[in-house]
Enzyme design. Structure first.
Site, PDB file in Angstrom:
ATOM      1  N   GLY A  98      -4.356  -8.588  13.400  1.00  0.00           N
ATOM      2  CA  GLY A  98      -5.721  -9.136  13.447  1.00  0.00           C
ATOM      3  C   GLY A  98      -5.976 -10.105  13.882  1.00  0.00           C
ATOM      4  O   GLY A  98      -5.893 -10.690  14.194  1.00  0.00           O
ATOM      5  N   GLU A  99      -7.196 -11.116  12.619  1.00  0.00           N
ATOM      6  CA  GLU A  99      -7.452 -12.203  13.204  1.00  0.00           C
ATOM      7  C   GLU A  99      -6.602 -13.620  13.199  1.00  0.00           C
ATOM      8  O   GLU A  99      -6.777 -14.722  12.753  1.00  0.00           O
ATOM      9  CB  GLU A  99      -8.493 -12.705  12.485  1.00  0.00           C
ATOM     10  CG  GLU A  99      -8.823 -12.437  11.341  1.00  0.00           C
ATOM     11  CD  GLU A  99      -8.930 -10.663  10.533  1.00  0.00           C
ATOM     12  OE1 GLU A  99      -8.888 -10.095  11.622  1.00  0.00           O
ATOM     13  OE2 GLU A  99      -8.313 -10.543   9.605  1.00  0.00           O
ATOM     14  N   ASN A 124      -6.958  -5.771  15.799  1.00  0.00           N
ATOM     15  CA  ASN A 124      -8.548  -6.311  16.464  1.00  0.00           C
ATOM     16  C   ASN A 124      -7.329  -7.926  16.652  1.00  0.00           C
ATOM     17  O   ASN A 124      -6.433  -7.710  16.092  1.00  0.00           O
ATOM     18  CB  ASN A 124      -9.484  -7.045  15.130  1.00  0.00           C
ATOM     19  CG  ASN A 124      -9.116  -7.893  14.485  1.00  0.00           C
ATOM     20  OD1 ASN A 124      -8.574  -7.469  13.487  1.00  0.00           O
ATOM     21  ND2 ASN A 124      -9.450  -9.008  14.396  1.00  0.00           N
ATOM     22  N   ARG A 129       0.993  -1.177   0.385  1.00  0.00           N
ATOM     23  CA  ARG A 129      -0.543   0.061  -0.065  1.00  0.00           C
ATOM     24  C   ARG A 129       0.460   1.494   0.109  1.00  0.00           C
ATOM     25  O   ARG A 129       0.409   2.683  -0.165  1.00  0.00           O
ATOM     26  CB  ARG A 129      -1.470  -0.282   1.284  1.00  0.00           C
ATOM     27  CG  ARG A 129      -2.277  -1.035   1.326  1.00  0.00           C
ATOM     28  CD  ARG A 129      -2.440  -1.150   1.983  1.00  0.00           C
ATOM     29  NE  ARG A 129      -4.072  -1.878   1.589  1.00  0.00           N
ATOM     30  CZ  ARG A 129      -4.364  -2.994   2.584  1.00  0.00           C
ATOM     31  NH1 ARG A 129      -4.610  -2.685   3.649  1.00  0.00           N
ATOM     32  NH2 ARG A 129      -5.552  -4.200   1.575  1.00  0.00           N
ATOM     33  N   ASP A 188     -11.370  -3.190  13.799  1.00  0.00           N
ATOM     34  CA  ASP A 188     -10.598  -2.118  15.023  1.00  0.00           C
ATOM     35  C   ASP A 188      -9.378  -0.994  14.793  1.00  0.00           C
ATOM     36  O   ASP A 188     -10.194  -0.002  14.063  1.00  0.00           O
ATOM     37  CB  ASP A 188      -8.860  -3.447  13.788  1.00  0.00           C
ATOM     38  CG  ASP A 188      -8.844  -3.024  12.533  1.00  0.00           C
ATOM     39  OD1 ASP A 188      -9.085  -2.312  12.144  1.00  0.00           O
ATOM     40  OD2 ASP A 188      -9.121  -3.908  11.812  1.00  0.00           O
ATOM     41  N   ASP A 224     -13.908  -6.894  15.319  1.00  0.00           N
ATOM     42  CA  ASP A 224     -12.934  -6.752  13.702  1.00  0.00           C
ATOM     43  C   ASP A 224     -13.496  -4.900  13.321  1.00  0.00           C
ATOM     44  O   ASP A 224     -13.090  -5.208  12.424  1.00  0.00           O
ATOM     45  CB  ASP A 224     -13.353  -7.248  12.760  1.00  0.00           C
ATOM     46  CG  ASP A 224     -12.438  -7.526  11.913  1.00  0.00           C
ATOM     47  OD1 ASP A 224     -10.586  -6.041  12.117  1.00  0.00           O
ATOM     48  OD2 ASP A 224     -11.749  -8.145  11.212  1.00  0.00           O
ATOM     49  N   THR A 234       2.234  -5.238   4.367  1.00  0.00           N
ATOM     50  CA  THR A 234       1.474  -5.067   3.236  1.00  0.00           C
ATOM     51  C   THR A 234       1.149  -3.409   3.048  1.00  0.00           C
ATOM     52  O   THR A 234       0.589  -2.557   2.612  1.00  0.00           O
ATOM     53  CB  THR A 234      -0.386  -5.466   3.137  1.00  0.00           C
ATOM     54  OG1 THR A 234      -0.480  -4.423   4.242  1.00  0.00           O
ATOM     55  CG2 THR A 234       0.252  -7.075   3.081  1.00  0.00           C
ATOM     56  N   TRP A 266      -1.157  -2.485  10.502  1.00  0.00           N
ATOM     57  CA  TRP A 266      -0.864  -2.301   9.226  1.00  0.00           C
ATOM     58  C   TRP A 266      -0.930  -1.305   8.444  1.00  0.00           C
ATOM     59  O   TRP A 266      -1.121  -1.920   8.103  1.00  0.00           O
ATOM     60  CB  TRP A 266      -1.069  -3.864   8.922  1.00  0.00           C
ATOM     61  CG  TRP A 266      -2.633  -3.720   8.992  1.00  0.00           C
ATOM     62  CD1 TRP A 266      -3.750  -4.576  10.573  1.00  0.00           C
ATOM     63  CD2 TRP A 266      -4.221  -3.082   8.861  1.00  0.00           C
ATOM     64  NE1 TRP A 266      -5.003  -4.617  10.338  1.00  0.00           N
ATOM     65  CE2 TRP A 266      -4.793  -3.867   9.730  1.00  0.00           C
ATOM     66  CE3 TRP A 266      -4.184  -2.665   6.864  1.00  0.00           C
ATOM     67  CZ2 TRP A 266      -6.307  -3.988   9.092  1.00  0.00           C
ATOM     68  CZ3 TRP A 266      -5.719  -1.976   7.122  1.00  0.00           C
ATOM     69  CH2 TRP A 266      -7.013  -2.948   7.620  1.00  0.00           C
TER      70      TRP A 266
END
Lengths: 583, 101
Positions: free
Chosen positions: A209-210, A275, A147, A328, A326, A192, A257
């Site tokens: 996250g997850e 999250n 990104r 976040d 989620d 990313t 991220w």
């Protein structure tokens, strides 16, 4: 079994951090060199340096604003394509934010390929395609997009999905160093997001996250590529470890991220975190004492303030204690401004609320609601930030949870114009039905997503899924104008000194609005959805607008089923940089 | 159930029904952690990925897709899960009721 190994790993990690910190002390005052001074100034000026766009969020203050005025509502009819650049292999579309320094446009795309182009003509100057671990690229969910990049000390910095941070010489594109930071082979996540260049360091956050890991944020010496510090967003301090019952911090998730912001005055880096894992929590209302991760789960779904020199935590605010939806805080936008003599920072949370903090300690100044359909909480106390009436989701079926997993806001950024004093931001309206299921994290041989529910997106009750652009007072949330979109735009926004706001929309239209009134003044069909960045810069005395095109982010992937065409047939392997100027 | 059994035999996973049921439960769990993110409603509805219930693709095709994935669309799970787990996922997919039919 995993416990022992985890402890060993931690011990090793602690040693690495110690050694790294010790090393950094002997080399603190290097910095400088290769035009760094100039670069630093242009990034820390709230409005950016004018001609350039030196850092992901336009400036350290995250305004996504260019002070350039040549293009304005009166002459925008003459805005036309100046040049286009196709990077090829734009798997999942071009999701990145280009940067411009001294007449050169730098950008990265899928697979962390980096290009340097003449900003006025698009003529290639150099390119760099890193060799990636192809098996790992194929095994990852958050892949192969990149990104953004950072600039500093005469280098271009880019992260890779296989866990490396690479520095390239700005003039030649030759690698200066290539540092492996994340064990992506094991954790199945890497980088990313764009890095952030601050003083003499490159700061970059891992995914989380997850994903069952501990989501570190790294501080790397820009000159040598040596890791100087690492902050673990999951239980990064002894105190915070207590907010993870049953040693659940070992698989906590977190991460950071997206690139955050930097407050030069207080030497503070602001960063948003992901999250916790598993994403949904079958403990439901009893999350404080039982389930997969009992407790508040610090520092997930939080904004954290770090010292860029050593990675130490100064203070934080956890936007959603024990996030079970989620929603976040990974959104990287930290809009810094002043109001009534107070230095503030405005940060959107994925759940649909916008948090306004005092910059000195992250104490709450206000919390306001951007999206309409929210029922994961009844409200958030605008004075304290406390969640009122949480909707915890025990094992079993639940209907009409709002917003849907894709959030009330996505990771791309809004824009703030100091001329209008307005904050421009996209909101997403959608909900979902779900069934929460008990799972066990998969850690070996390669960590896997840990969602903990089956779900299905749907229209909100009595409404249709849609999106909107609104122009608001960033502190109070008071709405000045609003434009509805049949599907939520997913790209970043741009505000300019020429009284314009640009919205790259999902169907492929790039639209410009009068920043004061919200009236649409121009549009252009780029022929494919937008899913990435947009900037403005000047080269050879002319103002340009550069936008990334291409479709196929994980949020965009939902559009085909939810909205039908043109998304069902929209390619997810194309994308380009399209650059506009007045004819 | 008949379908699960038939498939179990076909994939030579062994004849024990109880064993197959354990596997099916594990597969449902794996699905909710790792696959449901893209295959909505436990594979019964389309989302980021296609609906899996009632797919007319042969077992080998499904197995191969799960193993190698598809770049930019679906991750490869060949290294993540054992052969037995991969097969159990196919059994899970075959057991889904296709409401639309």
């Amino acid at each position: 079994m995993t416990t022992k190994r985890g402890a060993l790993y931690l011990a090793r990690l602690a040693m690495v951090v110690l050694v790294a910190t010790a090393c950094s002390m002997s080399s603190t005052s290097q910095g400088g060199g290769g035009g760094t001074g100039a670069m630093r100034t242009s990034m820390s000026e709230p409005a950016g340096a004018g001609n350039d766009w030196m850092t992901y969020h336009g400036s350290y203050q995250s305004w996504h604003y260019s002070p350039l005025t040549e293009i304005n509502p009166d002459n925008i009819k003459r805005l036309q394509v100046a040049w286009v650049h196709h990077p090829g292999r734009s798997t999942r579309g071009l999701q990145s934010m280009p940067l411009v320094a001294d007449g050169v446009l730098y950008y990265t795309g899928s697979y962390s390929r980096v290009w340097a182009l003449d900003a006025a003509t698009g003529k290639p100057i150099w390119s760099y395609f890193p060799k990636l671990n192809d098996d790992l690229v194929a095994a990852q969910t958050h892949s192969p997009y990149t990104r953004g990049i950072a600039l500093g000390q005469g280098k271009v910095f880019v992260g890779t999905v296989d866990g490396r941070l690479i520095a390239l010489d700005m003039k030649t594109g030759r690698p200066a160093w290539d540092t492996k930071l994340v064990n992506s082979e094991k954790l199945t996540v890497g980088f990313t997001g764009a890095p952030l260049f601050v003083k003499d360091k490159v700061i970059i956050g891992s995914q989380g996250g997850e994903w069952p890991g501990r989501g570190p944020i790294f501080g790397v010496d820009a000159a040598s590529g040596r890791k100087v510090w690492e902050f673990l967003t999951v239980a990064g301090t002894e105190e915070s470890k207590k907010t993870w019952g049953n040693d659940s911090w070992r698989t906590g998730g977190g991460g950071g991220w997206m690139a955050g912001g930097y407050d030069a005055e207080s030497n503070t880096v602001w960063w948003g975190t992901g999250n916790p894992a598993p994403l949904y929590d079958w403990a439901g209302f009893e999350w404080k004492t039982t389930g997969p991760r009992p407790g508040d789960n610090l520092f997930t779904t939080a904004v954290i303030a770090l010292d860029p020199d050593n990675g130490r935590l100064k203070f934080y605010h956890q936007e959603l204690p024990h996030d079970a939806w989620d929603f976040d805080s990974a959104v990287g936008e930290f809009v810094m401004l002043e109001r009534d003599g107070k230095k503030l920072v405005v940060h959107p949370n994925k759940g649909g609320h916008v948090f306004v903090y005092d910059r000195k300690d992250a104490s709450i100044v206000n919390v306001w609601q951007l999206t309409k359909h929210i029922n994961f909480v009844k409200s958030i106390d605008p004075k304290t930030g406390a969640l009122i009436g949480r909707r915890d989701l025990p094992l079993g079926k639940h209907t009409n949870l709002c917003p849907a997993i894709a959030g009330g806001m996505s990771w791309n950024s809004g824009a703030y114009s100091p001329k209008t004093g307005l904050y421009y931001k996209i909101g997403q309206e959608w909900c979902m039905d779900l069934e929460v299921i008990k799972t066990t994290p998969v850690l070996e041989p390669q960590a896997q997503l840990d969602i903990g529910a089956n779900f299905k997106l749907r229209n909100p009750e009595g409404d249709k899924a849609h999106g909107h652009l609104s122009a608001r007072d960033p502190v109070t949330g008071a709405k000045k104008w609003e434009v509805m979109f049949p599907e939520p735009p997913l790209a970043s926004l741009l505000a300019t000194g020429g009284n314009l706001v640009f919205v790259p929309d999902p169907r492929g239209m790039l639209r410009a609005y009068d920043a004061q009134s919200g009236k649409e003044v121009w549009s252009h069909n780029n022929g494919i959805g937008h899913n990435g960045g947009i900037i403005s810069f000047a080269a050879k005395g002319k103002q340009y607008i550069a936008v990334a095109t291409g479709w196929g982010s994980l949020v965009g992937d939902e559009f085909g089923e939810l909205f039908g065409e043109p998304y069902k047939s929209m390619p997810k392997d194309a994308g380009a940089i399209v650059v506009f100027t007045l004819e | 159930m008949i379908r699960i059994l038939a498939l179990t035999v076909a994939l030579s996973l062994g004849p024990a029904v109880a064993w197959a049921q354990d596997r099916a439960a594990e597969a449902a769990q794996i699905f909710a952690s790792t696959c449901g993110f893209c295959h909505q409603d436990g594979g019964r509805a389309a989302g980021r990925g296609p609906k899996l219930a009632g797919t007319d693709r042969p077992d080998d095709y499904l197995l191969n897709r799960i193993r190698v994935g598809k770049e930019g669309a679906m991750p490869a799970f060949g290294r993540a899960f054992s052969e037995a787990q991969l097969r159990a996922l196919v059994v899970y997919i075959r057991s889904l009721k296709d409401d639309a039919r």
